[in-house]
Scaffold this motif. Structure first.
Motif, short mmCIF file in Angstrom:
data_model
loop_
_atom_site.label_atom_id
_atom_site.label_comp_id
_atom_site.label_asym_id
_atom_site.label_seq_id
_atom_site.Cartn_x
_atom_site.Cartn_y
_atom_site.Cartn_z
N GLU A 30 23.43 32.72 46.10
CA GLU A 30 24.62 33.24 46.81
C GLU A 30 24.70 32.62 48.21
OE1 GLU A 30 27.45 35.19 46.36
OE2 GLU A 30 27.74 34.70 48.47
N GLN A 31 25.88 32.11 48.53
CA GLN A 31 26.05 31.43 49.82
C GLN A 31 26.06 32.40 51.00
OE1 GLN A 31 29.79 29.35 49.61
NE2 GLN A 31 30.96 31.18 49.15
N ALA A 39 35.81 38.33 46.80
CA ALA A 39 36.87 39.09 46.11
C ALA A 39 36.44 40.50 45.69
CB ALA A 39 37.36 38.33 44.88
N SER A 40 35.13 40.71 45.48
CA SER A 40 34.68 42.03 45.00
C SER A 40 34.58 43.07 46.12
CB SER A 40 33.30 41.90 44.34
OG SER A 40 33.33 40.92 43.33
N HIS A 43 38.66 45.52 47.11
CA HIS A 43 39.73 45.66 46.12
C HIS A 43 39.99 47.12 45.76
CE1 HIS A 43 37.33 46.31 42.52
NE2 HIS A 43 36.62 45.22 42.75
N LEU A 46 40.06 49.96 40.63
CA LEU A 46 40.47 50.55 39.36
C LEU A 46 39.55 50.08 38.24
CD1 LEU A 46 44.37 50.18 39.45
CD2 LEU A 46 42.98 52.15 40.08
N ALA A 382 40.58 37.65 37.05
CA ALA A 382 41.85 37.91 37.74
C ALA A 382 41.86 39.28 38.42
CB ALA A 382 43.02 37.74 36.79
N GLY A 385 38.97 42.19 37.64
CA GLY A 385 37.62 41.65 37.63
C GLY A 385 36.53 42.67 37.42
N TRP A 386 36.68 43.85 38.00
CA TRP A 386 35.62 44.85 37.83
C TRP A 386 35.71 45.45 36.43
CZ3 TRP A 386 34.93 49.98 41.09
CH2 TRP A 386 33.64 50.47 40.87
N SER A 387 36.93 45.78 36.01
CA SER A 387 37.10 46.40 34.68
C SER A 387 36.53 45.53 33.57
CB SER A 387 38.59 46.63 34.39
OG SER A 387 39.10 47.62 35.23
C1 LIG Z 1 43.30 43.24 46.73
C2 LIG Z 1 42.61 43.15 45.39
C3 LIG Z 1 42.66 44.25 44.54
C4 LIG Z 1 41.99 44.20 43.31
N1 LIG Z 1 41.93 45.31 42.55
C5 LIG Z 1 41.15 45.33 41.44
C6 LIG Z 1 40.97 46.53 40.71
O1 LIG Z 1 41.50 47.58 41.06
N2 LIG Z 1 40.18 46.52 39.61
C7 LIG Z 1 39.57 45.37 39.20
O2 LIG Z 1 38.89 45.42 38.16
N3 LIG Z 1 39.70 44.22 39.89
C8 LIG Z 1 40.47 44.17 40.99
N4 LIG Z 1 40.61 43.01 41.71
C9 LIG Z 1 40.01 41.77 41.17
C10 LIG Z 1 38.53 41.68 41.51
O3 LIG Z 1 38.36 41.88 42.88
C11 LIG Z 1 38.00 40.31 41.14
O4 LIG Z 1 38.43 39.90 39.86
C12 LIG Z 1 36.48 40.35 41.11
O5 LIG Z 1 35.98 40.90 42.29
C13 LIG Z 1 35.93 38.95 40.93
O6 LIG Z 1 34.54 39.05 41.03
P1 LIG Z 1 33.66 37.75 41.04
O7 LIG Z 1 32.25 38.18 41.07
O8 LIG Z 1 34.10 36.84 39.94
O9 LIG Z 1 34.10 36.97 42.36
P2 LIG Z 1 33.65 37.17 43.88
O10 LIG Z 1 33.52 38.60 44.22
O11 LIG Z 1 34.56 36.32 44.68
O12 LIG Z 1 32.19 36.58 43.90
C14 LIG Z 1 31.92 35.19 43.83
C15 LIG Z 1 30.67 34.95 44.67
O13 LIG Z 1 30.24 33.61 44.49
C16 LIG Z 1 29.78 33.12 45.74
N5 LIG Z 1 29.85 31.66 45.71
C17 LIG Z 1 30.98 30.92 45.54
N6 LIG Z 1 30.67 29.62 45.52
C18 LIG Z 1 29.33 29.53 45.68
C19 LIG Z 1 28.42 28.43 45.72
N7 LIG Z 1 28.82 27.15 45.58
N8 LIG Z 1 27.10 28.69 45.92
C20 LIG Z 1 26.67 29.98 46.06
N9 LIG Z 1 27.49 31.05 46.02
C21 LIG Z 1 28.81 30.82 45.81
C22 LIG Z 1 30.74 33.75 46.74
O14 LIG Z 1 30.18 33.77 48.03
C23 LIG Z 1 30.92 35.13 46.15
O15 LIG Z 1 29.97 36.05 46.65
C24 LIG Z 1 41.30 43.01 42.91
C25 LIG Z 1 41.29 41.91 43.76
C26 LIG Z 1 41.90 41.97 44.99
C27 LIG Z 1 41.78 40.77 45.89
#
Ligand SMILES: Cc1cc2nc3c(=O)[nH]c(=O)nc-3n(C[C@H](O)[C@H](O)[C@H](O)COP(=O)(O)OP(=O)(O)OC[C@H]3O[C@@H](n4cnc5c(N)ncnc54)[C@H](O)[C@@H]3O)c2cc1C
Length: 416
Positions: A30-31, A39-40, A43, A46, A382, A385-387
């Motif tokens: 993790e960076q 993104a997590s 949000h 839900l 999208a 993401g959590w669901s």
């Molecule tokens: C305003 C908003 C509301 C939302 N509401 C909901 C909701 O109600 N319910 C729901 O289910 N989802 C919701 N979502 C969607 C959800 O937030 C995302 O789909 C989900 O958090 C994605 O998780 P992730 O782990 O894929 O990505 P992230 O949380 O972005 O995690 C990716 C991680 O990878 C790390 N990383 C990236 N590149 C590198 C690299 N090269 N080397 C090391 N580390 C790296 C980043 O630092 C980051 O920590 C919402 C999103 C937003 C923005």
């Protein structure tokens, strides 16, 4: 096996958890300095299967076009001069028929239902507390919007997912704090859908994973993934130090930053980064704030309670966001919060946040193995993401372990 997981958002941490449960030696790269920094973090929180709906649906292109030049559009698709985004938009339009919407909703629902079961199991097993609240009420301001989702309701019945269709008065009975002066025609109540604090949840799962010997390499950035005859080599950068580390397999779950790796590992797909916004304010009147989670279908906005705070989240912006658009999005969210719960909080004093996630034209995530390489991917969940994270995490962990996944992967796996 020694497995590296790139990214410590909810998707990466959940994947690491299930990999450890399957007996692997896991390192999370993790960076940032902690989990859930992108993104997590802020949000809506839900959770569940019933409310999952693809953005690509009949009537959506017309709805988006009608808002094209308006400042308060809930969904903005701005391809600009980017050819890839125009291609994505063409594929997305193809997914907007009733038939495709139902196919895509079924896939999302299948994954969401598995995620919900796993979440319940994990919550019980580890006695997790992440500010959960049950029950979600989706409100419709006009018949057209309700008619758009009606074809998908039969699918809930088929999947044994309870829901109730309510008129306006029944919605007010169920959620007494709803503003009596905001006009709407009724709603759908999903008793099994819920909400919680995703960052709190992920931090607890991280602690459990650490107890199971998962190593978290923070402040470490993965710069390259190379497949070798014996596994993968990762090029990692920590401060100014560059090192190469060998693993038997890698899972790419770097959220929006997964895209730069696609070409080199051999993933070819149409995907766009989508920016979404939230406003979180302290509750000033508990009795005037929501007991349930609320979705305003017209505005595509969710309103949720995070303990003593209220969060209003929504506005999807695919394309490059300019500062003025950010400001318009937050203004719009404050207006929607005030529309439904005017006395719950002073939204102007709330904190504004935005996050970016990836979206495929059909709204389903990118999961599975890339060809026959030891490279796996788990991203592009999208706005759900959590669901969908726990379901997709367990599937990827099971695929790496040579185990049969819990659900059919029909239409879900990665086509590289
Ligand atoms: C305003 C908003 C509301 C939302 N509401 C909901 C909701 O109600 N319910 C729901 O289910 N989802 C919701 N979502 C969607 C959800 O937030 C995302 O789909 C989900 O958090 C994605 O998780 P992730 O782990 O894929 O990505 P992230 O949380 O972005 O995690 C990716 C991680 O990878 C790390 N990383 C990236 N590149 C590198 C690299 N090269 N080397 C090391 N580390 C790296 C980043 O630092 C980051 O920590 C919402 C999103 C937003 C923005």
């Amino acid at each position: 096996m020694r497995v590296a997981v790139i990214g410590a958002g909810v998707v990466g941490v959940s994947t690491a958890y299930f990999l450890a449960r399957n007996g692997h030696q896991v390192s999370v790269i993790e960076q940032h300095g902690n989990v859930c920094e992108e993104a997590s973090l802020g949000h809506a929180g839900l959770l569940g299967a019933a409310h999952l709906m693809p953005l690509a649906a009949p009537g959506m292109p017309a709805q988006i076009l009608s808002h094209w030049f308006k400042s308060d559009s809930p969904v903005k698709l701005q391809p600009g001069f980017n050819v890839q985004r125009w291609r994505w938009l063409r594929s997305w339009m193809h997914e907007c028929s009733v038939e495709r919407m139902l196919v895509n909703k079924e896939k999302m629902q299948r994954l969401g239902k598995l995620g919900q079961q796993l979440l319940n199991d994990i919550t019980q097993l580890h006695s997790l507390d992440f500010q959960q609240r049950d029950g979600l009420l989706q409100l419709f301001r006009n018949d057209k919007e309700l008619n758009r989702v009606t074809p998908a309701l039969a699918m809930l019945t088929q999947a044994d997912i309870p829901f109730r269709q309510l008129d306006q008065a029944e919605c007010h009975l169920l959620e007494p704090a709803l503003n009596k002066h905001t006009p709407f025609i009724g709603g759908l109540y999903f008793p099994q859908d819920s909400q919680g604090n995703c960052a709190l949840f992920t931090k607890q799962v991280k602690a459990i994973a650490q107890q199971a010997d998962v190593d978290f390499a923070f402040f470490t950035r993965c710069e390259r993934i190379d497949s070798t005859p014996h596994g993968v080599t990762l090029q990692l950068k920590q401060d100014e130090l560059v090192k190469h580390q060998q693993f038997d397999a890698v899972v790419l779950s770097a959220g929006e930053n997964s895209i730069p790796f696609f070409k080199s590992v051999g993933i070819h797909c149409r995907v766009v980064p989508v920016r979404t916004y939230s406003n979180t304010a302290n509750i000033k009147n508990m009795e005037d704030s929501p007991r349930l989670s609320i979705i305003d279908d017209h505005a595509q906005v969710a309103i949720t309670r995070m303990d003593k705070r209220i969060r209003v989240a929504g506005t999807l912006l695919a394309g490059s966001a300019r500062h003025a658009e950010d400001e318009r999005a937050w203004t719009f969210l404050r207006k929607i919060g005030t529309d439904w719960f005017p006395d719950a909080a002073n939204y102007h004093t709330g904190s504004n946040w935005s996050g970016t996630h990836l979206m495929l034209p059909d709204n389903t995530p990118l999961i599975g193995q890339v060809g026959n390489k030891p490279v796996f991917v788990n991203c592009a969940q999208a706005e759900y993401g959590w669901s969908m994270s726990l379901g997709s995490a367990k599937i990827v962990a099971d695929l790496i372990s040579g185990k049969a996944p819990d659900i059919s992967l029909d239409g879900l796996t990665l086509v590289a």
